[in-house]
Design a protein around this motif. Structure first.
Motif, mmCIF file in Angstrom:
data_model
loop_
_atom_site.group_PDB
_atom_site.id
_atom_site.type_symbol
_atom_site.label_atom_id
_atom_site.label_comp_id
_atom_site.label_asym_id
_atom_site.label_seq_id
_atom_site.Cartn_x
_atom_site.Cartn_y
_atom_site.Cartn_z
ATOM 1 N N HIS A 209 0.808 -1.232 0.000
ATOM 2 C CA HIS A 209 0.000 0.000 0.000
ATOM 3 C C HIS A 209 0.839 1.279 0.000
ATOM 4 C CE1 HIS A 209 0.985 -0.074 4.289
ATOM 5 N NE2 HIS A 209 0.633 1.192 4.345
ATOM 6 N N ARG A 210 2.148 1.175 0.223
ATOM 7 C CA ARG A 210 2.955 2.391 0.335
ATOM 8 C C ARG A 210 3.200 3.023 -1.024
ATOM 9 N NH1 ARG A 210 4.403 3.471 5.317
ATOM 10 N NH2 ARG A 210 4.365 1.769 6.822
ATOM 11 N N PRO A 211 3.238 4.359 -1.079
ATOM 12 C CA PRO A 211 3.396 5.075 -2.358
ATOM 13 C C PRO A 211 4.572 4.589 -3.198
ATOM 14 C CG PRO A 211 2.828 6.632 -0.623
ATOM 15 C CD PRO A 211 3.025 5.302 0.054
ATOM 16 N N ALA A 212 5.709 4.307 -2.570
ATOM 17 C CA ALA A 212 6.891 3.893 -3.330
ATOM 18 C C ALA A 212 6.646 2.619 -4.116
ATOM 19 C CB ALA A 212 8.079 3.698 -2.385
ATOM 20 N N ASN A 213 5.693 1.800 -3.654
ATOM 21 C CA ASN A 213 5.422 0.528 -4.321
ATOM 22 C C ASN A 213 4.187 0.545 -5.216
ATOM 23 O OD1 ASN A 213 7.613 -0.951 -3.200
ATOM 24 N ND2 ASN A 213 6.495 -1.191 -1.290
ATOM 25 N N VAL A 214 3.217 1.389 -4.918
ATOM 26 C CA VAL A 214 1.926 1.250 -5.614
ATOM 27 C C VAL A 214 1.484 2.471 -6.403
ATOM 28 C CG1 VAL A 214 1.202 -0.373 -3.808
ATOM 29 C CG2 VAL A 214 0.428 2.005 -3.692
ATOM 30 N N ASP A 215 2.127 3.611 -6.237
ATOM 31 C CA ASP A 215 1.575 4.833 -6.825
ATOM 32 C C ASP A 215 1.742 4.929 -8.341
ATOM 33 O OD1 ASP A 215 0.457 5.807 -4.569
ATOM 34 O OD2 ASP A 215 1.650 7.643 -4.459
ATOM 35 N N GLU A 216 2.659 4.186 -8.915
ATOM 36 C CA GLU A 216 2.853 4.232 -10.361
ATOM 37 C C GLU A 216 2.367 2.903 -10.952
ATOM 38 O OE1 GLU A 216 3.628 4.497 -14.104
ATOM 39 O OE2 GLU A 216 5.016 3.100 -13.148
ATOM 40 N N GLU A 217 1.348 2.994 -11.795
ATOM 41 C CA GLU A 217 0.647 1.805 -12.269
ATOM 42 C C GLU A 217 1.566 0.790 -12.948
ATOM 43 O OE1 GLU A 217 -1.916 1.340 -16.057
ATOM 44 O OE2 GLU A 217 -3.284 2.088 -14.519
ATOM 45 N N LYS A 218 2.398 1.249 -13.858
ATOM 46 C CA LYS A 218 3.257 0.343 -14.626
ATOM 47 C C LYS A 218 4.225 -0.410 -13.723
ATOM 48 C CE LYS A 218 6.508 0.196 -18.514
ATOM 49 N NZ LYS A 218 7.223 0.995 -19.553
ATOM 50 N N SER A 219 4.882 0.306 -12.805
ATOM 51 C CA SER A 219 5.848 -0.354 -11.918
ATOM 52 C C SER A 219 5.142 -1.278 -10.933
ATOM 53 C CB SER A 219 6.688 0.690 -11.177
ATOM 54 O OG SER A 219 5.878 1.504 -10.363
ATOM 55 N N LEU A 220 3.925 -0.934 -10.528
ATOM 56 C CA LEU A 220 3.158 -1.798 -9.635
ATOM 57 C C LEU A 220 2.843 -3.122 -10.333
ATOM 58 C CD1 LEU A 220 1.488 -2.530 -7.139
ATOM 59 C CD2 LEU A 220 -0.391 -1.145 -8.079
ATOM 60 N N ILE A 221 2.427 -3.051 -11.589
ATOM 61 C CA ILE A 221 2.127 -4.269 -12.346
ATOM 62 C C ILE A 221 3.383 -5.127 -12.507
ATOM 63 C CG2 ILE A 221 1.430 -5.150 -14.616
ATOM 64 C CD1 ILE A 221 -0.510 -2.758 -14.782
ATOM 65 N N GLN A 222 4.502 -4.482 -12.804
ATOM 66 C CA GLN A 222 5.761 -5.218 -12.937
ATOM 67 C C GLN A 222 6.147 -5.885 -11.611
ATOM 68 O OE1 GLN A 222 8.405 -2.156 -14.375
ATOM 69 N NE2 GLN A 222 7.927 -2.556 -16.526
ATOM 70 N N LEU A 223 5.912 -5.186 -10.520
ATOM 71 C CA LEU A 223 6.216 -5.738 -9.202
ATOM 72 C C LEU A 223 5.356 -6.973 -8.925
ATOM 73 C CD1 LEU A 223 7.613 -5.569 -6.444
ATOM 74 C CD2 LEU A 223 5.886 -3.907 -5.740
ATOM 75 N N LEU A 224 4.059 -6.871 -9.205
ATOM 76 C CA LEU A 224 3.160 -7.996 -8.966
ATOM 77 C C LEU A 224 3.519 -9.189 -9.844
ATOM 78 C CD1 LEU A 224 -0.260 -6.135 -8.613
ATOM 79 C CD2 LEU A 224 1.054 -7.243 -6.798
ATOM 80 N N GLU A 225 3.859 -8.926 -11.089
ATOM 81 C CA GLU A 225 4.241 -10.019 -11.987
ATOM 82 C C GLU A 225 5.535 -10.687 -11.524
ATOM 83 O OE1 GLU A 225 4.280 -8.129 -15.796
ATOM 84 O OE2 GLU A 225 2.113 -8.340 -16.095
#
Length: 361
Positions: A209-225
């Motif tokens: 939930h923290r901004p550094a991990n979730v605030d940017e959609e593209k990087s969040l998707i890459q992180l989850l993948e």
């Protein structure tokens, strides 16, 4: 002694529950102590707020300020305006705030301006990261607090270094762990347990939930993948925070192991944690609970305000890079969990110590 207890967000509810129980115990013993519970409304999603009052047997608040969301400044200002009227109409001897959310700082400021003593539970913890709103909240709150209650000797040392009066700094333990111990025999499997064919040790719990991990959609998707690929065949249960869910929107994510579920109540969530293989999170508080439960925890942050969860407990700080997480998690799979223990005074009695000390002030 009249105490006004402030709660505004999910972690606050978990921390105030045992404090209220400790007060009520003292009342039954004949002590002159009472409390008024104020919910600021900072978290207003039913799964993040009302459910916790019911599950943890917290009485309905005497007042709900219903401030809801907004920017950091807008929300803080709304809390201060509403709480000022609340405190004027219902004066007390002490305002007790917990943790480090906006409600903590805002209500502490209001109390001091109205010449009311402030008690801060979980005082003195520091991450050293001034980009975190919580760090600012901690520093401001502690700068005007009268009575400090800490979870570790490190937190106490921080306060003394910043100039706190030694006689007002009390190392009492961790109230979140009080709540955990008080409810371990009540935790239960969520409704999807059988549907997802979950069993002890065959899944990982994920929270972000923290901004550094979730605030940017593209990087969040890459992180989850990336997290999906390191699962090694294990399911990943992801109670998705409303903030994270809003950022993802309707995006299709290419994952096969991640199961998205709604935010869980305390009893279901603790059941998931206790029976998991491991936890991947960017939360600070969860690393405390995994430490006591003996569950390996990998925290996706560059710093932590709870160093004892690393030096003594089960927590490993891995930063926000998926590459770092993959490397660290791979080593864990190869070598197994490292030896860990439970920090001093995390014994389920912190709340009783707090109330005992306050009654002597």
């Amino acid at each position: 002694m009249k105490i006004t207890i402030v709660a505004g967000a999910r972690p606050n509810f978990i921390k105030i529950a045992p404090i209220i129980k400790a007060i009520e115990k003292k009342q039954r013993e004949g002590a002159d102590i009472s409390y008024r519970l104020v919910h600021t409304g900072q978290h207003y999603d039913k799964n993040l707020s009302d459910t916790f009052f019911k599950e943890l047997n917290i009485p309905q608040p005497d007042a709900n300020l219903e401030v809801k969301s907004g920017s950091q400044s807008v929300q803080t200002a709304a809390i201060m305006i509403a709480f000022e009227q609340e405190l004027i109409q219902n004066p007390c001897d002490v305002v007790l705030v917990v943790g480090d959310v906006n409600s903590t700082m805002a209500c502490a400021i209001v109390a001091k301006k109205l010449n009311t003593k402030v008690t801060h539970v979980e005082a003195g913890i520091r991450s050293g990261d001034m980009t975190m709103p919580e760090e600012i909240n901690r520093m401001v709150t502690d700068s005007i607090t009268d009575y400090f209650f800490t979870t570790s000797t490190t937190a106490s040392e921080n306060l003394l270094r910043y100039g706190a009066e030694p006689t007002n700094v009390h190392f009492v333990g961790n109230v979140m762990i009080d709540t955990l111990y008080q409810n371990l025999d009540r935790i239960s499997a969520p409704s999807f347990w059988d549907d997802f064919q979950l069993a002890t040790g065959n899944y990982i719990v994920l929270t972000l939930h923290r901004p550094a991990n979730v605030d940017e959609e593209k990087s969040l998707i890459q992180l989850l993948e990336g997290i999906d690929q390191l699962a090694e065949g294990k399911k990943i249960i992801f109670p998705i925070h409303p903030r994270t869910k809003a950022i993802l929107g309707e995006q299709q994510i290419n994952t096969k192991n991640i199961f998205f579920v709604e935010p869980q109540g305390y009893l279901h969530f603790m059941f998931l944690i206790r029976n998991s293989f491991a936890v991947i999170t960017d939360s600070g508080g969860i690393s405390e609970e995994t430490t006591v439960l003996g569950i390996p925890c990998f925290t996706m942050r560059n710093n932590t305000e709870r160093p004892e969860t690393q030096t003594i407990g089960t927590n490993t700080l891995v930063g926000t890079s998926i590459d770092n997480l993959e490397k660290t998690f791979s080593e864990f799979l190869k070598n197994g969990p490292r030896k860990a223990g439970i920090p001093e005074l995390w014994d389920g009695k912190a709340s009783e110590r707090i109330i005992e000390i306050l009654l002597q002030k």
